[in-house]
Design a protein around this motif. Structure first.
Motif, PDB file in Angstrom:
ATOM      1  N   LEU A 108       0.824  -1.205   0.000  1.00  0.00           N
ATOM      2  CA  LEU A 108       0.000   0.000   0.000  1.00  0.00           C
ATOM      3  C   LEU A 108       0.861   1.259   0.000  1.00  0.00           C
ATOM      4  O   LEU A 108       1.738   1.428   0.858  1.00  0.00           O
ATOM      5  CB  LEU A 108      -0.912  -0.001   1.232  1.00  0.00           C
ATOM      6  CG  LEU A 108      -1.847   1.195   1.381  1.00  0.00           C
ATOM      7  CD1 LEU A 108      -2.878   1.230   0.266  1.00  0.00           C
ATOM      8  CD2 LEU A 108      -2.552   1.154   2.746  1.00  0.00           C
ATOM      9  N   ASP A 109       0.604   2.127  -0.974  1.00  0.00           N
ATOM     10  CA  ASP A 109       1.274   3.442  -1.072  1.00  0.00           C
ATOM     11  C   ASP A 109       2.794   3.327  -1.081  1.00  0.00           C
ATOM     12  O   ASP A 109       3.508   4.217  -0.595  1.00  0.00           O
ATOM     13  CB  ASP A 109       0.837   4.357   0.076  1.00  0.00           C
ATOM     14  CG  ASP A 109      -0.641   4.663   0.052  1.00  0.00           C
ATOM     15  OD1 ASP A 109      -1.237   4.622  -1.036  1.00  0.00           O
ATOM     16  OD2 ASP A 109      -1.212   4.938   1.130  1.00  0.00           O
ATOM     17  N   ALA A 110       3.308   2.238  -1.647  1.00  0.00           N
ATOM     18  CA  ALA A 110       4.759   2.011  -1.637  1.00  0.00           C
ATOM     19  C   ALA A 110       5.411   2.273  -2.986  1.00  0.00           C
ATOM     20  O   ALA A 110       6.639   2.258  -3.097  1.00  0.00           O
ATOM     21  CB  ALA A 110       5.057   0.572  -1.205  1.00  0.00           C
ATOM     22  N   GLY A 111       4.605   2.540  -4.018  1.00  0.00           N
ATOM     23  CA  GLY A 111       5.154   2.684  -5.359  1.00  0.00           C
ATOM     24  C   GLY A 111       5.882   3.994  -5.587  1.00  0.00           C
ATOM     25  O   GLY A 111       5.791   4.943  -4.786  1.00  0.00           O
ATOM     26  N   ASP A 112       6.614   4.065  -6.686  1.00  0.00           N
ATOM     27  CA  ASP A 112       7.366   5.271  -7.050  1.00  0.00           C
ATOM     28  C   ASP A 112       6.408   6.434  -7.321  1.00  0.00           C
ATOM     29  O   ASP A 112       5.288   6.242  -7.808  1.00  0.00           O
ATOM     30  CB  ASP A 112       8.221   5.001  -8.290  1.00  0.00           C
ATOM     31  CG  ASP A 112       9.290   3.944  -8.035  1.00  0.00           C
ATOM     32  OD1 ASP A 112       9.854   3.947  -6.924  1.00  0.00           O
ATOM     33  OD2 ASP A 112       9.535   3.112  -8.929  1.00  0.00           O
ATOM     34  N   ILE A 113       6.896   7.635  -7.050  1.00  0.00           N
ATOM     35  CA  ILE A 113       6.081   8.847  -7.176  1.00  0.00           C
ATOM     36  C   ILE A 113       6.364   9.518  -8.514  1.00  0.00           C
ATOM     37  O   ILE A 113       7.515   9.848  -8.824  1.00  0.00           O
ATOM     38  CB  ILE A 113       6.358   9.807  -6.005  1.00  0.00           C
ATOM     39  CG1 ILE A 113       5.886   9.165  -4.690  1.00  0.00           C
ATOM     40  CG2 ILE A 113       5.674  11.152  -6.224  1.00  0.00           C
ATOM     41  CD1 ILE A 113       6.313   9.913  -3.450  1.00  0.00           C
ATOM     42  N   TYR A 114       5.302   9.766  -9.296  1.00  0.00           N
ATOM     43  CA  TYR A 114       5.449  10.340 -10.630  1.00  0.00           C
ATOM     44  C   TYR A 114       5.023  11.805 -10.699  1.00  0.00           C
ATOM     45  O   TYR A 114       5.309  12.472 -11.695  1.00  0.00           O
ATOM     46  CB  TYR A 114       4.653   9.513 -11.636  1.00  0.00           C
ATOM     47  CG  TYR A 114       5.391   8.254 -12.072  1.00  0.00           C
ATOM     48  CD1 TYR A 114       5.923   8.144 -13.351  1.00  0.00           C
ATOM     49  CD2 TYR A 114       5.574   7.195 -11.197  1.00  0.00           C
ATOM     50  CE1 TYR A 114       6.610   7.013 -13.759  1.00  0.00           C
ATOM     51  CE2 TYR A 114       6.259   6.048 -11.581  1.00  0.00           C
ATOM     52  CZ  TYR A 114       6.779   5.964 -12.862  1.00  0.00           C
ATOM     53  OH  TYR A 114       7.466   4.828 -13.255  1.00  0.00           O
ATOM     54  N   ALA A 115       4.361  12.291  -9.698  1.00  0.00           N
ATOM     55  CA  ALA A 115       3.995  13.710  -9.636  1.00  0.00           C
ATOM     56  C   ALA A 115       3.560  14.020  -8.206  1.00  0.00           C
ATOM     57  O   ALA A 115       3.060  13.143  -7.495  1.00  0.00           O
ATOM     58  CB  ALA A 115       2.876  14.054 -10.612  1.00  0.00           C
ATOM     59  N   PHE A 116       3.769  15.269  -7.802  1.00  0.00           N
ATOM     60  CA  PHE A 116       3.374  15.643  -6.433  1.00  0.00           C
ATOM     61  C   PHE A 116       3.219  17.157  -6.351  1.00  0.00           C
ATOM     62  O   PHE A 116       3.621  17.910  -7.254  1.00  0.00           O
ATOM     63  CB  PHE A 116       4.414  15.168  -5.407  1.00  0.00           C
ATOM     64  CG  PHE A 116       5.771  15.797  -5.571  1.00  0.00           C
ATOM     65  CD1 PHE A 116       6.108  16.965  -4.891  1.00  0.00           C
ATOM     66  CD2 PHE A 116       6.720  15.218  -6.415  1.00  0.00           C
ATOM     67  CE1 PHE A 116       7.357  17.537  -5.052  1.00  0.00           C
ATOM     68  CE2 PHE A 116       7.969  15.792  -6.579  1.00  0.00           C
ATOM     69  CZ  PHE A 116       8.285  16.960  -5.902  1.00  0.00           C
ATOM     70  N   GLY A 117       2.631  17.608  -5.267  1.00  0.00           N
ATOM     71  CA  GLY A 117       2.496  19.037  -4.996  1.00  0.00           C
ATOM     72  C   GLY A 117       2.304  19.241  -3.510  1.00  0.00           C
ATOM     73  O   GLY A 117       1.934  18.315  -2.782  1.00  0.00           O
ATOM     74  N   GLU A 118       2.558  20.452  -3.053  1.00  0.00           N
ATOM     75  CA  GLU A 118       2.411  20.763  -1.631  1.00  0.00           C
ATOM     76  C   GLU A 118       1.618  22.049  -1.457  1.00  0.00           C
ATOM     77  O   GLU A 118       1.492  22.851  -2.384  1.00  0.00           O
ATOM     78  CB  GLU A 118       3.777  20.868  -0.954  1.00  0.00           C
ATOM     79  CG  GLU A 118       4.536  19.544  -0.909  1.00  0.00           C
ATOM     80  CD  GLU A 118       5.785  19.609  -0.048  1.00  0.00           C
ATOM     81  OE1 GLU A 118       6.081  20.692   0.504  1.00  0.00           O
ATOM     82  OE2 GLU A 118       6.461  18.564   0.079  1.00  0.00           O
ATOM     83  N   PHE A 119       1.089  22.257  -0.248  1.00  0.00           N
ATOM     84  CA  PHE A 119       0.314  23.454   0.069  1.00  0.00           C
ATOM     85  C   PHE A 119       0.463  23.760   1.550  1.00  0.00           C
ATOM     86  O   PHE A 119       0.868  22.898   2.343  1.00  0.00           O
ATOM     87  CB  PHE A 119      -1.161  23.257  -0.287  1.00  0.00           C
ATOM     88  CG  PHE A 119      -1.780  22.005   0.278  1.00  0.00           C
ATOM     89  CD1 PHE A 119      -2.241  21.949   1.587  1.00  0.00           C
ATOM     90  CD2 PHE A 119      -1.916  20.857  -0.512  1.00  0.00           C
ATOM     91  CE1 PHE A 119      -2.808  20.812   2.109  1.00  0.00           C
ATOM     92  CE2 PHE A 119      -2.488  19.703   0.009  1.00  0.00           C
ATOM     93  CZ  PHE A 119      -2.938  19.680   1.319  1.00  0.00           C
ATOM     94  N   ASN A 120       0.159  24.994   1.908  1.00  0.00           N
ATOM     95  CA  ASN A 120       0.108  25.370   3.318  1.00  0.00           C
ATOM     96  C   ASN A 120      -1.179  24.797   3.901  1.00  0.00           C
ATOM     97  O   ASN A 120      -2.274  25.163   3.476  1.00  0.00           O
ATOM     98  CB  ASN A 120       0.135  26.889   3.479  1.00  0.00           C
ATOM     99  CG  ASN A 120       1.456  27.492   3.036  1.00  0.00           C
ATOM    100  OD1 ASN A 120       2.518  26.894   3.210  1.00  0.00           O
ATOM    101  ND2 ASN A 120       1.398  28.676   2.450  1.00  0.00           N
ATOM    102  N   LEU A 121      -1.037  23.901   4.867  1.00  0.00           N
ATOM    103  CA  LEU A 121      -2.198  23.194   5.407  1.00  0.00           C
ATOM    104  C   LEU A 121      -3.082  24.139   6.213  1.00  0.00           C
ATOM    105  O   LEU A 121      -2.624  24.770   7.175  1.00  0.00           O
ATOM    106  CB  LEU A 121      -1.738  22.034   6.290  1.00  0.00           C
ATOM    107  CG  LEU A 121      -2.835  21.177   6.918  1.00  0.00           C
ATOM    108  CD1 LEU A 121      -3.657  20.476   5.842  1.00  0.00           C
ATOM    109  CD2 LEU A 121      -2.245  20.153   7.878  1.00  0.00           C
ATOM    110  N   GLU A 122      -4.334  24.258   5.792  1.00  0.00           N
ATOM    111  CA  GLU A 122      -5.303  25.034   6.551  1.00  0.00           C
ATOM    112  C   GLU A 122      -5.934  24.128   7.603  1.00  0.00           C
ATOM    113  O   GLU A 122      -6.450  23.071   7.278  1.00  0.00           O
ATOM    114  CB  GLU A 122      -6.383  25.609   5.633  1.00  0.00           C
ATOM    115  CG  GLU A 122      -5.853  26.652   4.657  1.00  0.00           C
ATOM    116  CD  GLU A 122      -6.970  27.363   3.928  1.00  0.00           C
ATOM    117  OE1 GLU A 122      -7.821  27.988   4.601  1.00  0.00           O
ATOM    118  OE2 GLU A 122      -7.012  27.273   2.689  1.00  0.00           O
TER     119      GLU A 122
END
Length: 544
Positions: A108-122
């Protein structure tokens, strides 16, 4: 052009924004429900180049991810794994958070990452973070994802332990108001914080800090000290907190007073003005900011669903503001613009036909107050998703503007209704009869950009500043006077004909509410209880 299958648990808001973006870009898109009994044959028949999973609560069989490049959106940062990512981000008070598209593998959720993004958590509710902040990340990283899949460009996932399910309970003898709000926010909108209120086991949703009530009240914490518009106010060790909705086990969310019923005997209604000015912290549903002769009217109804009494309150607010300003901007709320009538209330009702009829007539009265507002300019700012009658609340306005990441669902048939809200007048007026029929019968979501291309939306606006400039331009003297003059003349000449559209709509809808064999009753029940179809709906299949 590539063929892409969306493999989903349900066709939720995040799935829909991905679907509409891919369609707008010209991809061939097919949807498959992961629990569909014909899932494997659906995938094999379509032969996708890629499978994307924007919303998934089930493990993906190896027969799928080994035969098709399969990528899952996970609402967490690199190294975050498991089903409770947003909950733990809120528990740990993370300053920033994000979302990743990773390749499906055995773990689970162990695969390679092909795209991502971040934000300031509200630090609001889990539902807000998911529907607003995670949705933007999923959407904004799609182009990067597809490019990186093509070039096989990725970064490895960090193999951290998988999250456990957080255990959250309220200690009314120790927790402050802020701590109680935080705990409810962490599990809102699902599954809610479990508690016992007045002897009834329930889950709590919709927490609002109360700034005035409670501090001078000599009662035990957890005592209900007031109610308002369906919400209840409970004493805390340092003040009070409002809880807007409750849910009993194996049931569905309802306003707190609807669940507690006669248990609230003797509790007084603590009313606010029709339009609250937000001058202190409390629970409210309708508020307005007036600036430069423009009223920005917000209406914060859970999940964008309008009960009959909420429709009437909002109508009165609009009628009042018509006499105060030159322009009214309908703003909706933080998570939804509007989704029309409240199906949970109808499902709970012992008089479903009567209450359904009351709700549709009440929302029609609201629409009329907008549609026939001859002395002001009306603007709908669809900053969050809109569906069914909520779309046609917007089209009743003189102008419709929308944020670029908004999804519209301008149809009713999936719930077994033909619909009212003057849609047979306002929709063809904007998009033409042929397109109106297509939208109403195909029952598919459309993006804000597509809505603009067909005339459903006038402008795409993504900032408060741009919205204010747009509204100001509509009250400038050289525009406003002529516009209002023409509007008054048109309505005076056509008002009876326009009202006839509503009457014809209601003639068709009457049996849909009152006939016990109407498909509306089953479809409404399935919607309220979140019953997932065992076969992917045909409307979501690719039509080449």
């Amino acid at each position: 052009m590539q063929k892409i299958t969306l493999l989903v648990t349900s066709f939720n808001s995040l799935s829909q924004v991905v679907y509409t973006w891919l369609n707008d870009c010209g991809y061939k898109v097919d949807v498959v429900y992961i629990n569909s009994i014909t899932r494997d044959s659906e995938i094999a028949e379509f032969k996708p180049d890629i499978i994307l999973c924007p919303f998934l609560k089930h493990y993906i069989p190896s027969s799928i991810y080994k035969n098709y490049p399969t990528f899952v959106f996970h609402p967490g940062v690199r190294g975050d794994r498991g089903a409770y990512s947003i909950e733990w981000a809120l528990i740990n008070e993370e300053k920033s958070w994000g979302g990743v598209w990773l390749r499906a593998v055995k773990e689970l959720d162990a695969g390679d990452i092909y795209a991502f993004g971040e934000f300031n958590l509200e630090h609001k509710s889990k539902a807000y973070v998911y529907r607003v902040q995670e949705k933007k990340i999923a959407l904004n990283s799609l182009e990067e994802l597809l490019e990186n899949i093509k070039s096989d460009n990725f970064i490895p996932q960090i193999q951290n332990p998988i999250h456990s399910q957080p255990e959250i309970l309220i200690d009314w003898e120790k927790d402050t108001t802020k701590e109680i709000v935080k705990k409810i926010n962490i599990l809102d909108s699902d599954p809610g914080v479990k508690d016992t209120i007045l002897g009834l086991d329930v889950y709590l949703f919709g927490a609002w800090e109360e700034e005035r009530l409670g501090s001078d009240t000599e009662v035990e914490p957890k005592t209900i000290i007031a109610k308002r518009d369906g919400a209840i106010c409970l004493k805390t060790i340092n003040g009070a907190v409002w809880i807007s909705h409750l849910k009993e086990e194996n049931c569905f969310k309802l306003p707190s007073t609807y669940v507690l019923k006669e248990r609230l005997k003797g509790i007084k209604e603590h009313r606010l003005p029709l339009i609250f000015d937000k001058s202190y912290k409390t629970f409210y549903e309708v508020s307005s900011d007036i600036k430069d002769d423009i009223a920005y009217l917000e209406f914060n109804f859970l999940n964008g669903a309008f009960r009959a009494e909420q429709c009437i309150r909002l109508k009165y607010a609009i009628d009042y503001l018509k006499e105060q300003v030159k322009c009214i901007v309908l703003m909706g709320a933080e998570q939804f613009f509007s989704n029309g009538i409240n199906l949970n209330i109808l499902e709970d009702s012992k008089k479903q036909g009567e209450d359904g009829w009351s709700n549709i007539n009440a929302i029609n009265e609201l629409i009329e107050s907008v549609l026939f507002a001859s002395n002001v300019v009306t603007i709908a700012y669809v900053n969050k998703n809109a569906g069914a009658g909520g779309v046609f609340l917007a089209t009743a306005c003189d102008f419709v503007v929308a944020s670029s990441d908004v999804v519209f669902n301008p149809h009713y048939k999936t719930i077994g209704l033909s619909g009212s809200e003057y849609h047979t007048y306002t929709l063809p007026k904007r998009v033409g009869q042929e397109m109106a029929n297509k939208l109403l019968n195909e029952c598919l979501p459309i993006s804000a950009n597509f809505a603009k291309n067909i005339g459903l939306v006038d402008e795409i606006i993504d900032s408060k500043e741009a919205l204010e400039e747009f509204a100001k331009s509509k009250i400038e003297e050289d525009f406003f006077d002529d516009f209002i003059w023409d509007k008054e003349d048109f309505l005076e000449e056509n008002i009876e004909e326009i009202k006839s559209y509503k009457e014809e709509e209601l003639k068709i809808m009457y049996n849909e509410f009152w006939d016990e064999t109407s498909s509306f009753h089953k479809l409404r029940r399935d919607f309220v209880y979140k019953v997932c179809p065992t076969i992917t709906p045909k409307r979501l299949k690719f039509k080449g």
